[in-house]
Design an enzyme around this catalytic site. Structure first.
Site, mmCIF file in Angstrom:
data_model
loop_
_atom_site.group_PDB
_atom_site.id
_atom_site.type_symbol
_atom_site.label_atom_id
_atom_site.label_comp_id
_atom_site.label_asym_id
_atom_site.label_seq_id
_atom_site.Cartn_x
_atom_site.Cartn_y
_atom_site.Cartn_z
ATOM 1 N N ALA A 145 -0.699 -1.925 -2.854
ATOM 2 C CA ALA A 145 -0.667 -3.389 -2.870
ATOM 3 C C ALA A 145 0.483 -3.940 -2.035
ATOM 4 C CB ALA A 145 -0.558 -3.891 -4.312
ATOM 5 N N LYS A 196 -6.899 11.619 -7.981
ATOM 6 C CA LYS A 196 -5.782 11.721 -7.030
ATOM 7 C C LYS A 196 -4.463 11.339 -7.695
ATOM 8 C CE LYS A 196 -5.757 7.113 -6.524
ATOM 9 N NZ LYS A 196 -4.675 6.162 -6.775
ATOM 10 N N ARG A 260 3.140 4.258 -8.341
ATOM 11 C CA ARG A 260 3.800 4.421 -9.646
ATOM 12 C C ARG A 260 3.599 5.838 -10.185
ATOM 13 N NH1 ARG A 260 0.315 -0.069 -12.835
ATOM 14 N NH2 ARG A 260 0.885 -1.160 -10.928
ATOM 15 N N ASN A 261 2.473 6.486 -9.837
ATOM 16 C CA ASN A 261 2.267 7.869 -10.276
ATOM 17 C C ASN A 261 3.246 8.808 -9.583
ATOM 18 O OD1 ASN A 261 -0.343 7.939 -12.055
ATOM 19 N ND2 ASN A 261 -0.797 6.532 -10.393
#
Length: 338
Positions: A145, A196, A260-261
């Site tokens: 984003a 993923k 964030r992962n």
């Protein structure tokens, strides 16, 4: 053609998809259950918790009342965490029944439901009566984003069982910086999008331990093999995993600190507990729930997914990251294409 579109979920990705649709001239209503967030979006045209230093289109209107947001729309886009999609869909179904409205359903969520192991299109199909939906589609691909906010050139895929429905969604989003391709393999697109995130957790952890490009390439290549192995067992087209929603999404999610992962994996590699990582992030980390679902699915279907199993064991405090790496490297040798 201008359409009325409700976007449910005002996090980083939901709000950015809503902004694209508004920039494209559509009548867009962005729903959030957080009244303070709605007020900020409408008064300041910012969403500071999720996207810093970005001003949203003044044509984008936020709502805290879901029925008001949905009333009279042509399309509803779900961009809420996977584990709450079912509850939100139940509410949407009630509203559509009351309004007697029939809409196109789209989702941009990337996860698998716990316990049922359902993909998001399956959840939506179960909860939204066919009387109130014309189609179900997914939009997915390599699309942080924060980069889209800068109008970085971005390519994604939209998939539906009926290619005409995918083409309709394509027409809503496509513009000079956001290009959309179509696919009729909704299974492959959804599984690639969800799994993923598991590999991204591993990539962040490896980076925190000082591993370099060789290791990153190894993780992503063998991780993609696992994603494809599980996806094709459900009937997905193996070529989908070589496309935007497969290897494309994997590349950006497993290499970007905006993911964030990836950031969660980085903290795990530093030795932080999972509880602390979740607390520090302050946002949903889809890869955690997806790892559990994929691990259990692999066991259930007899599919070899050693990287997923290793990350599952790290998340559940069965091994440290270093021990998980050691176990993977000392597995019995095998042929690459098995």
């Amino acid at each position: 053609m201008v359409e009325k579109i409700a976007v449910l979920g005002a996090g980083s990705w939901g709000s950015m998809l809503a902004n694209i649709l508004a920039e494209n001239g559509n009548d867009v209503r962005l729903w959030s259950y957080k009244s303070a967030q709605v007020e900020e979006l409408n008064n300041k045209h910012t969403n500071s918790k999720y996207i810093e230093n970005f001003t949203y289109s003044k044509d984008l209107v936020a709502y805290s009342d879901m029925q008001e947001a949905i009333d009279g729309v042509d399309d509803i886009l779900f961009v809420v965490p996977a584990q709450v999609t079912r509850s939100i869909a139940k509410k949407v179904n009630e509203i559509l029944a009351e309004l007697d409205n029939n809409v196109n359903i789209i989702h941009g969520s990337k996860g698998i439901e716990q316990k049922t192991y359902k993909r998001m299109s399956e959840v939506l199909a179960e909860e939204i009566d066919p009387k109130y939906r014309k189609s179900i589609s997914v939009i997915s691909g390599p699309s942080q984003a924060e980069s889209v906010a800068k109008h970085d050139i971005t390519l994604v895929t939209t998939a539906s069982e009926n290619i005409k429905d995918a083409e309709h969604i394509q027409s809503l989003f496509i513009n000079d910086y956001f290009r959309v391709y179509t696919n009729d393999d909704i299974i492959g697109v959804e599984i690639g999008a969800a799994l993923k995130n598991i590999i991204a957790l591993g990539a962040g952890a490896l980076y925190s331990l000082g591993y370099g490009d060789n290791t990153k390439a190894a993780l992503m290549t063998r991780g993609l093999a696992e994603v494809s192995r599980l996806g094709t067992s459900f009937g997905a087209n193996p070529l989908t995993f070589t496309g935007l929603s497969g290897v494309g999404d994997l590349i950006v999610t497993a290499t970007s600190s905006d993911s964030r992962n990836w950031r969660a994996g980085y903290q795990l590699g530093q030795g932080k507990s999972l509880d602390d990582v979740i607390k520090n992030m302050g946002m949903v980390i889809e890869g955690i729930a997806t790892t559990k679902a994929a691990y259990e699915l692999a066991k259930q279907r007899g599919i070899d997914m050693p990287i997923t199993s290793a990350i599952y064991n790290v998340l559940n405090d069965k091994v440290t990251v270093k021990d998980a790496i050691n176990e993977l490297m000392h597995r019995e040798g095998r042929a690459e294409l098995d």
